[in-house]
Design an enzyme around this catalytic site. Structure first.
Site, mmCIF file in Angstrom:
data_model
loop_
_atom_site.group_PDB
_atom_site.id
_atom_site.type_symbol
_atom_site.label_atom_id
_atom_site.label_comp_id
_atom_site.label_asym_id
_atom_site.label_seq_id
_atom_site.Cartn_x
_atom_site.Cartn_y
_atom_site.Cartn_z
ATOM 1 N N GLU A 1 -12.453 0.317 -10.105
ATOM 2 C CA GLU A 1 -12.039 -0.606 -11.167
ATOM 3 C C GLU A 1 -12.972 -0.632 -12.375
ATOM 4 O O GLU A 1 -12.519 -0.785 -13.519
ATOM 5 C CB GLU A 1 -11.887 -2.020 -10.594
ATOM 6 C CG GLU A 1 -10.733 -2.174 -9.639
ATOM 7 C CD GLU A 1 -11.030 -1.675 -8.237
ATOM 8 O OE1 GLU A 1 -10.069 -1.502 -7.449
ATOM 9 O OE2 GLU A 1 -12.222 -1.450 -7.910
ATOM 10 N N GLU B 1 0.823 -1.209 0.000
ATOM 11 C CA GLU B 1 0.000 0.000 0.000
ATOM 12 C C GLU B 1 0.858 1.260 0.000
ATOM 13 O O GLU B 1 0.519 2.261 -0.643
ATOM 14 C CB GLU B 1 -0.934 0.007 1.221
ATOM 15 C CG GLU B 1 -1.951 -1.130 1.256
ATOM 16 C CD GLU B 1 -3.065 -0.971 0.229
ATOM 17 O OE1 GLU B 1 -3.059 0.027 -0.516
ATOM 18 O OE2 GLU B 1 -3.939 -1.855 0.180
ATOM 19 N N ASP C 1 -4.681 -9.871 -8.239
ATOM 20 C CA ASP C 1 -5.038 -9.000 -9.352
ATOM 21 C C ASP C 1 -3.883 -8.231 -9.999
ATOM 22 O O ASP C 1 -3.590 -8.383 -11.188
ATOM 23 C CB ASP C 1 -6.134 -8.026 -8.907
ATOM 24 C CG ASP C 1 -5.863 -7.376 -7.548
ATOM 25 O OD1 ASP C 1 -4.770 -7.569 -6.981
ATOM 26 O OD2 ASP C 1 -6.756 -6.656 -7.047
ATOM 27 N N GLU D 1 -19.513 -5.017 -4.074
ATOM 28 C CA GLU D 1 -18.163 -5.461 -3.706
ATOM 29 C C GLU D 1 -17.887 -6.872 -4.214
ATOM 30 O O GLU D 1 -16.825 -7.134 -4.782
ATOM 31 C CB GLU D 1 -18.003 -5.395 -2.182
ATOM 32 C CG GLU D 1 -16.654 -5.864 -1.653
ATOM 33 C CD GLU D 1 -15.531 -4.882 -1.871
ATOM 34 O OE1 GLU D 1 -14.374 -5.245 -1.578
ATOM 35 O OE2 GLU D 1 -15.770 -3.753 -2.337
#
Length: 511
Positions: free
Chosen positions: A410, A123, A268, A376
């Site tokens: 996304e 992150e 991902d 989600e």
């Protein structure tokens, strides 16, 4: 796309009831936009950005994020001002010099060697390091006229190097596969035995760019050594299909510990970065491209899935030991954009067409809810449908397993790639519809809040948190769709001057 490591076990995620379709028809043909209408939409996104920034700056700055319901603040990203750093590249692209200078003044004061909480290598890399490097590239390039004092821009690279130096002990392991959860005060870690695919495989772009800008090869070597285990996976059983690999890597040995395959959160951005490293430098990263092509071809062959009630739709299943799991996530919806980027760069129509199929599927998750925002998590497994959602499954081809929306980007991201690659106005209309829904249902007096249930009236209740990636991603992709062409925009073919990290921070390609 990003935040792979974020837990999906959000609280108070209501399951949903059947809904009437969102008013936008699947078959509606959009009217070509006038230039004045396009400008009005760009201005509307800029207004939303300013609204979110003003609330953050008044109630939360220099903390990490605004709590937009209570007008409080949080420090989930070590208290270094994540929203400010994440907002920088978007403020530059929007040419808001006032906000850019406020952020540069803040960055100069950050002490990355001090925090009271555990640091996530992943992150911190995608938000802070990526945000600063992107600002540096933009303000030394196509936006060089925005800041008069070059020394303020130079601080971005100085601070990037400082952050890299603080974090690089993470790679000090027997294999070079890093720990993710770090105690930078003690030089310790959480004692994990494994690291995840996305966490290990989504560092090379930022760390290589840091080396290329500073001339210190250390950072690139560290991230690429970790990546090398992913490019040549061992044991062979961890690669059940060419290019598709397991989810966890042994930190001591660099070997995979499973063969669970997906494009979902946790896996991902590994696949995302394979093709993006090739865009960054095709000379150095040809192997990364080869691995992406293999993964893309295997994905089309083995993971593509079509709901029984909507065979026109395409989603990506996940695979484990011979079994397909027919479920997916909002996070996964970056996948269409990845196929579109790879397809246009490599001149592969098959990848472009499959990417558009994925974009269409993710659009359906937005188009079929009461708010016009996707959930989600969702499933199309016909054997597990709650009776309350049978009608939704019959019409939309999916049902909702977690109705939350935490300001994720996304779907809009993939719409953006579809617009840039095809020029088809349909995708800009979809972006506008998604942005308008977020602006309608998530907006508070001081910013934007997440929703507990996208398929309930008014989105259910509100999560009192404004994620920093609202600034970095949702509002950037929405704005760029209606802004004029520029060096930082995604280009058709191999003409990209910038490549976006998984937090949507554009970095100049090395060539």
């Amino acid at each position: 796309m990003h935040v792979s490591s974020l837990s999906l076990s959000l609280t108070a995620l209501a399951l949903v009831s059947p809904c009437t379709a969102h008013p936008q028809s699947r078959l509606a043909q959009p009217i070509l936009q006038k230039a004045s209408d396009t400008q009005a939409r760009a201005d509307a996104v800029k207004e939303a950005f300013s609204h979110a920034w003003d609330g953050y700056y008044q109630y939360a700055f220099p903390h990490d994020e605004l709590h937009p319901v209570s007008d409080g603040y949080g420090d989930s990203r070590n208290g270094w001002g994540a929203s400010a750093v994440d907002a920088l590249s978007t403020a530059v692209i929007m040419r808001n010099a006032t906000i850019v200078n406020q952020i540069l003044d803040h960055v100069a004061k950050i002490d990355y060697s001090k925090t009271d909480s555990t640091v996530s290598l992943f992150e911190t890399t995608i938000r802070y390091l990526g945000g600063m490097l992107s600002g540096y590239d933009l303000l030394n390039g196509p936006a060089s006229d925005l800041v008069e004092e070059s020394s303020k821009v130079d601080v971005l690279l100085t601070q990037s190097k400082s952050l890299g130096d603080v974090l690089k002990f993470a790679f000090d392991t027997p294999s070079g596969v890093p720990y993710n959860n770090l105690n930078i005060t003690s030089g310790g870690n959480d004692g994990a035995k494994t690291n995840g695919l996305a966490v290990t495989g989504s560092l090379a772009l930022e760390w290589t760019r840091l080396s290329d800008l500073t001339g210190d090869t250390t950072y690139a070597k560290l991230s690429q050594k970790a990546e090398s285990y992913l490019l040549n996976p061992q044991p062979k059983s961890s690669e059940p299909f060419p290019g598709l690999v397991g989810s966890n890597i042994d930190i001591a040995t660099g070997k995979f510990t499973d063969a669970q395959v997906s494009w979902n959160g946790g896996d991902d951005s590994y696949y995302e970065y394979l093709i993006k490293m090739y865009v960054y430098d095709p000379e150095r990263f040809g192997l990364y491209k080869d691995r992406w092509v293999a993964a893309a071809q295997s994905t089309i062959q083995h993971l593509a899935s079509h709901p029984s009630t909507r065979p026109d739709l395409t989603f990506l299943a996940s695979y484990n030991n011979g079994n397909l799991q027919l479920s997916s996530q909002h996070l996964t919806c970056f996948d269409g954009g990845s196929f579109l980027l790879g397809g246009t760069v490599l001149n592969r129509t098959d990848f472009i067409n499959f990417g558009l199929d994925l974009v269409n599927g993710c659009h359906d998750t937005y188009n079929s809810t009461l708010t016009g925002i996707g959930p989600e998590t969702f499933s199309w497994d016909p054997n597990s449908i709650p009776s309350s959602q049978q009608a939704l499954f019959d019409s939309a081809g999916f049902y909702i397993t977690s109705g939350a929306y935490i300001l994720r980007p996304e779907v809009i991201e993939s719409f953006y790639y579809a617009w840039r690659v095809t020029g088809d106005e349909t995708y800009r209309e979809w972006i506008w519809s998604a942005f308008s829904s977020v602006n309608k249902y998530c907006r508070t007096g001081s910013g934007f809040a997440g929703l507990t249930n996208v398929n309930a009236a008014d989105g259910g209740s509100r999560y009192d948190n404004q994620e920093s990636f609202l600034f970095a991603e949702v509002l950037k992709y929405s704005y760029m769709a209606f802004a004029g062409d520029a060096e930082w925009q995604v280009q058709k073919g191999s003409g990209n001057k910038f490549v976006f990290n998984t937090e949507a921070h554009p970095m100049r390609v090395s060539t």
